[in-house]
Design a protein around this motif. Structure first.
Motif, PDB file in Angstrom:
ATOM      1  N   VAL A   1     -25.185   8.959  13.567  1.00  0.00           N
ATOM      2  CA  VAL A   1     -24.743   7.645  13.451  1.00  0.00           C
ATOM      3  C   VAL A   1     -25.805   6.743  12.269  1.00  0.00           C
ATOM      4  N   LEU A   2     -27.222   7.260  12.112  1.00  0.00           N
ATOM      5  CA  LEU A   2     -27.959   6.684  11.091  1.00  0.00           C
ATOM      6  C   LEU A   2     -27.525   6.875   9.602  1.00  0.00           C
ATOM      7  N   PHE A   3     -26.992   8.438   9.410  1.00  0.00           N
ATOM      8  CA  PHE A   3     -26.901   8.788   8.070  1.00  0.00           C
ATOM      9  C   PHE A   3     -25.233   8.610   7.619  1.00  0.00           C
ATOM     10  N   VAL A   4     -24.430   8.424   8.800  1.00  0.00           N
ATOM     11  CA  VAL A   4     -23.003   8.406   8.332  1.00  0.00           C
ATOM     12  C   VAL A   4     -22.194   7.059   8.546  1.00  0.00           C
ATOM     13  N   MET A   5     -22.430   6.712   9.762  1.00  0.00           N
ATOM     14  CA  MET A   5     -21.272   5.581  10.131  1.00  0.00           C
ATOM     15  C   MET A   5     -22.078   3.998   9.770  1.00  0.00           C
ATOM     16  N   PRO A   6     -20.948   3.420   9.209  1.00  0.00           N
ATOM     17  CA  PRO A   6     -21.583   2.226   8.679  1.00  0.00           C
ATOM     18  C   PRO A   6     -21.703   1.118  10.039  1.00  0.00           C
ATOM     19  N   GLU A   7     -22.532   0.170   9.456  1.00  0.00           N
ATOM     20  CA  GLU A   7     -22.534  -1.045  10.528  1.00  0.00           C
ATOM     21  C   GLU A   7     -21.334  -2.009  10.442  1.00  0.00           C
TER      22      GLU A   7
ATOM     23  N   ALA B   1     -13.821  -1.643   2.346  1.00  0.00           N
ATOM     24  CA  ALA B   1     -14.377  -1.486   1.016  1.00  0.00           C
ATOM     25  C   ALA B   1     -15.755  -0.890   1.092  1.00  0.00           C
ATOM     26  N   GLU B   2     -16.532  -1.041   2.342  1.00  0.00           N
ATOM     27  CA  GLU B   2     -17.799  -0.422   2.431  1.00  0.00           C
ATOM     28  C   GLU B   2     -17.760   1.136   2.471  1.00  0.00           C
ATOM     29  N   LEU B   3     -16.736   1.455   3.209  1.00  0.00           N
ATOM     30  CA  LEU B   3     -16.255   2.926   3.393  1.00  0.00           C
ATOM     31  C   LEU B   3     -15.881   3.668   1.926  1.00  0.00           C
ATOM     32  N   GLU B   4     -15.304   3.039   1.130  1.00  0.00           N
ATOM     33  CA  GLU B   4     -14.979   3.160  -0.148  1.00  0.00           C
ATOM     34  C   GLU B   4     -16.165   3.396  -0.899  1.00  0.00           C
ATOM     35  N   GLY B   5     -17.303   2.384  -1.058  1.00  0.00           N
ATOM     36  CA  GLY B   5     -18.260   2.478  -1.642  1.00  0.00           C
ATOM     37  C   GLY B   5     -19.337   3.616  -1.290  1.00  0.00           C
ATOM     38  N   ALA B   6     -19.474   3.671   0.053  1.00  0.00           N
ATOM     39  CA  ALA B   6     -20.315   4.571   0.707  1.00  0.00           C
ATOM     40  C   ALA B   6     -19.907   6.162   0.335  1.00  0.00           C
ATOM     41  N   ALA B   7     -18.493   6.244   0.213  1.00  0.00           N
ATOM     42  CA  ALA B   7     -18.251   7.556  -0.081  1.00  0.00           C
ATOM     43  C   ALA B   7     -18.087   7.901  -1.627  1.00  0.00           C
TER      44      ALA B   7
ATOM     45  N   MET C   1       0.884  -1.193   0.045  1.00  0.00           N
ATOM     46  CA  MET C   1       0.132  -0.161  -0.077  1.00  0.00           C
ATOM     47  C   MET C   1       1.014   1.166   0.056  1.00  0.00           C
ATOM     48  N   THR C   2      -0.019   2.288  -0.538  1.00  0.00           N
ATOM     49  CA  THR C   2       0.863   3.681  -0.677  1.00  0.00           C
ATOM     50  C   THR C   2       1.146   4.024   1.072  1.00  0.00           C
ATOM     51  N   LYS C   3       2.141   5.119   1.232  1.00  0.00           N
ATOM     52  CA  LYS C   3       2.564   5.779   2.439  1.00  0.00           C
ATOM     53  C   LYS C   3       1.307   6.571   3.001  1.00  0.00           C
ATOM     54  N   PHE C   4       1.898   6.899   4.119  1.00  0.00           N
ATOM     55  CA  PHE C   4       0.513   7.560   4.952  1.00  0.00           C
ATOM     56  C   PHE C   4      -0.114   8.900   4.255  1.00  0.00           C
ATOM     57  N   SER C   5       1.041   9.482   3.776  1.00  0.00           N
ATOM     58  CA  SER C   5       0.480  10.807   3.109  1.00  0.00           C
ATOM     59  C   SER C   5      -0.457  10.637   2.098  1.00  0.00           C
ATOM     60  N   GLU C   6      -0.131   9.543   1.389  1.00  0.00           N
ATOM     61  CA  GLU C   6      -1.289   9.331   0.284  1.00  0.00           C
ATOM     62  C   GLU C   6      -2.254   8.464   0.855  1.00  0.00           C
ATOM     63  N   ALA C   7      -2.299   7.610   1.484  1.00  0.00           N
ATOM     64  CA  ALA C   7      -3.442   6.759   2.039  1.00  0.00           C
ATOM     65  C   ALA C   7      -4.297   7.579   2.686  1.00  0.00           C
ATOM     66  N   ILE C   8      -3.853   8.626   3.619  1.00  0.00           N
ATOM     67  CA  ILE C   8      -4.949   9.308   4.216  1.00  0.00           C
ATOM     68  C   ILE C   8      -5.910  10.214   3.131  1.00  0.00           C
ATOM     69  N   LYS C   9      -5.318  10.338   1.916  1.00  0.00           N
ATOM     70  CA  LYS C   9      -6.310  11.111   0.985  1.00  0.00           C
ATOM     71  C   LYS C   9      -7.313  10.257   0.367  1.00  0.00           C
ATOM     72  N   THR C  10      -7.382   8.831   0.436  1.00  0.00           N
ATOM     73  CA  THR C  10      -8.360   8.105   0.208  1.00  0.00           C
ATOM     74  C   THR C  10      -9.760   8.161   0.620  1.00  0.00           C
ATOM     75  N   LYS C  11     -10.844   7.929   0.013  1.00  0.00           N
ATOM     76  CA  LYS C  11     -12.063   8.123   0.616  1.00  0.00           C
ATOM     77  C   LYS C  11     -12.439   7.236   1.709  1.00  0.00           C
ATOM     78  N   ALA C  12     -11.916   6.038   1.832  1.00  0.00           N
ATOM     79  CA  ALA C  12     -12.310   5.108   3.025  1.00  0.00           C
ATOM     80  C   ALA C  12     -11.606   6.054   4.297  1.00  0.00           C
ATOM     81  N   ALA C  13     -10.183   6.405   4.244  1.00  0.00           N
ATOM     82  CA  ALA C  13      -9.397   7.013   5.306  1.00  0.00           C
ATOM     83  C   ALA C  13     -10.243   8.464   5.743  1.00  0.00           C
ATOM     84  N   LYS C  14     -10.508   9.058   4.597  1.00  0.00           N
ATOM     85  CA  LYS C  14     -11.155  10.496   5.030  1.00  0.00           C
ATOM     86  C   LYS C  14     -12.633  10.253   5.770  1.00  0.00           C
ATOM     87  N   LYS C  15     -13.246   9.203   5.425  1.00  0.00           N
ATOM     88  CA  LYS C  15     -14.671   9.083   5.937  1.00  0.00           C
ATOM     89  C   LYS C  15     -14.463   8.377   7.256  1.00  0.00           C
ATOM     90  N   ALA C  16     -13.432   7.434   7.373  1.00  0.00           N
ATOM     91  CA  ALA C  16     -13.255   6.801   8.812  1.00  0.00           C
ATOM     92  C   ALA C  16     -12.766   7.652   9.761  1.00  0.00           C
TER      93      ALA C  16
END
Length: 457
Positions: free
Chosen positions: A431-437, A448-454, A230-245
């Protein structure tokens, strides 16, 4: 239960250390009068000094949250957790021998360093030793033992002399080290360090000799091999999953602390005394401690049955309602809407409201924000982002615990609890509209769900 028992034992042993964190959090809950009277080595502390004594531990926790993730990656989860015994013990020794309030403050900062470190390491250790279907249940052990530690201070802070009480608090981390010393390092850490043989030994101890863990170990190895690509932290934090998490975890920490929980934990007795509750304040404090433990046991049982989202919604709703009840009681009392007899007739209300508040917190906003940090961050950013979220949590804890009394005195304790109520209720929508189960899902499925939701947004 055969292969699950070793996991329960390891999770229990590591979380006994959280009992020490609970004693640090709850230290002032039932001894404020004694501190004011100088029963700690003849040191008489005023309200301002008590505010610093109560909140200083959050500063130590906040400072340590960032480096502790890095230390845990280098030294291992087990050794790092054991190292927390040193700041815990030195801090308690300073408090026990305090000849000046500065020694109390430094002792509280040091015990806060131990507690803050533990808040990062213990959930990380637990999540890495657990099977997917047990991760939620074992993840709540951390919060459960914190509540037991708070109950410990509620009871022994009242029944023991000051010196004996502080010595009993100091004994907790030492007992933890003696028990946890015999537990294994996590197989995940061994695999990350290319120690496959040690990972196998660890897994054998955590699953039992008769269980075939080969498939599970191969999946872990595959996940770690993917991490290395995987990419370095500086690049990985820019992914949709990382931002949403990151947004989810930081907001959960926000809701946990701005619900008013540390105002309640640190100043339980003062709240009951201000309310003029019909039951003696020290008994009310103990009742709250018992309720918190029982409710957290329920959360441990239900986490992998009901799921995170429904428990968080229930938690926010119940806490918002209880804060409204407390605010209403203080409004009726402070503005003399009811005479003294009328206030006495509803003297049960603050006790009921506080019990509901603690139940609500314990089943959702207590354990789940810490569990979420270990579950939903993508692996390449987990250590640093979990530490950042924990730092943010302790910063908010400092603000609430240090300035609650000041704010309550300035705008009224009724308005203060109305604000807490509004914050809790807005948490339901988040919780209802943003957080995944995350119940029953692997780390890869959650990402994967965070990426898809984002992406869908």
């Amino acid at each position: 239960m055969g292969r699950k028992l070793p996991q329960f034992i390891a999770a229990t042993c590591v979380c006994i250390g959280a009992l020490g964190t609970g004693t640090v959090l709850g230290w002032t809950s039932n001894i404020t009068d004694d501190l004011k009277k100088g029963k700690l080595n003849d040191l008489k502390m005023n309200d301002d000094q008590l505010g610093w004594a109560g909140s200083a531990m959050t500063l130590g926790a906040m400072v340590m949250c960032f480096p502790i993730g890095w230390i845990a990656d280098i030294l291992g989860r087990k050794i790092t957790v054991l190292l927390t015994v040193f700041p815990f013990t030195i801090g308690w020794l300073l408090i026990i021998s305090a000849q000046h309030e500065a020694m109390v403050y430094v002792g509280r900062v040091l015990t806060g360093i131990g507690g803050g470190s533990f808040c990062v390491c213990a959930p990380l250790y637990t999540s890495e030793i657990s099977e997917t279907e047990l991760r939620g249940t074992l993840g709540t052990f951390f919060q459960l033992f914190i509540t037991i530690g708070i109950l410990f201070t509620n009871v022994f802070g009242y029944v023991l002399p000051m010196m004996a009480f502080n010595i009993s608090c100091a004994a907790v981390p030492i007992a933890f080290a003696a028990l946890f010393f015999f537990q294994p390092e996590t197989p995940v850490w061994y695999l990350r360090k290319d120690k496959a043989e040690m990972a196998e030994k660890s897994m054998r101890k955590l699953r039992g000799e008769r269980y075939d863990f080969t498939g599970e170990l191969k999946l872990l190895q595959a996940d770690i091999e993917n991490e290395k690509k995987m990419t370095k932290f500086s690049e990985a934090i820019k992914t949709k999953a990382a931002k949403k998490a990151t947004i989810i975890c930081f907001m959960l920490m926000f809701y946990q602390q701005l619900s008013g929980i540390n105002a309640v934990i640190f100043y339980t007795r003062e709240i009951f005394e201000a309310a003029g509750a019909s039951l003696a304040a020290h008994w009310c404090t103990m009742i709250i401690g018992v309720v918190q433990v029982v409710a957290t046991v329920f959360a441990a049982w239900s986490m992998d049955k009901l799921g995170r989202k429904i428990l968080l919604c229930i938690s926010c709703g119940v806490m918002g309602f209880s804060c409204f009840l407390l605010g209403l009681f203080f409004s009726l009392k402070n503005h003399e809407v009811l005479d003294e007899g009328g206030i006495k007739n509803i003297g049960f209300l603050p006790i009921l409201a506080m019990i509901l508040f603690i139940i609500g917190f314990s089943v959702g906003l207590g354990p789940i924000p810490w569990l979420a940090s270990s579950e939903i961050f993508p692996p390449e950013v987990k250590a640093k982002c979990s530490s950042a979220a924990a730092t943010f949590n302790w910063f908010l804890a400092f603000c609430v615990s240090r300035f609650y009394l000041n704010v309550a005195n300035a705008i009224g304790n009724d308005i203060t609890f109305y604000i807490f109520a509004v914050i809790c209720v807005t948490g339901i929508a988040f919780v209802l509209f943003v957080m995944p189960e995350t119940k029953g899902k692997s780390f890869a499925q959650i990402v994967a769900e965070l990426e898809g939701a984002a992406a869908a947004e």
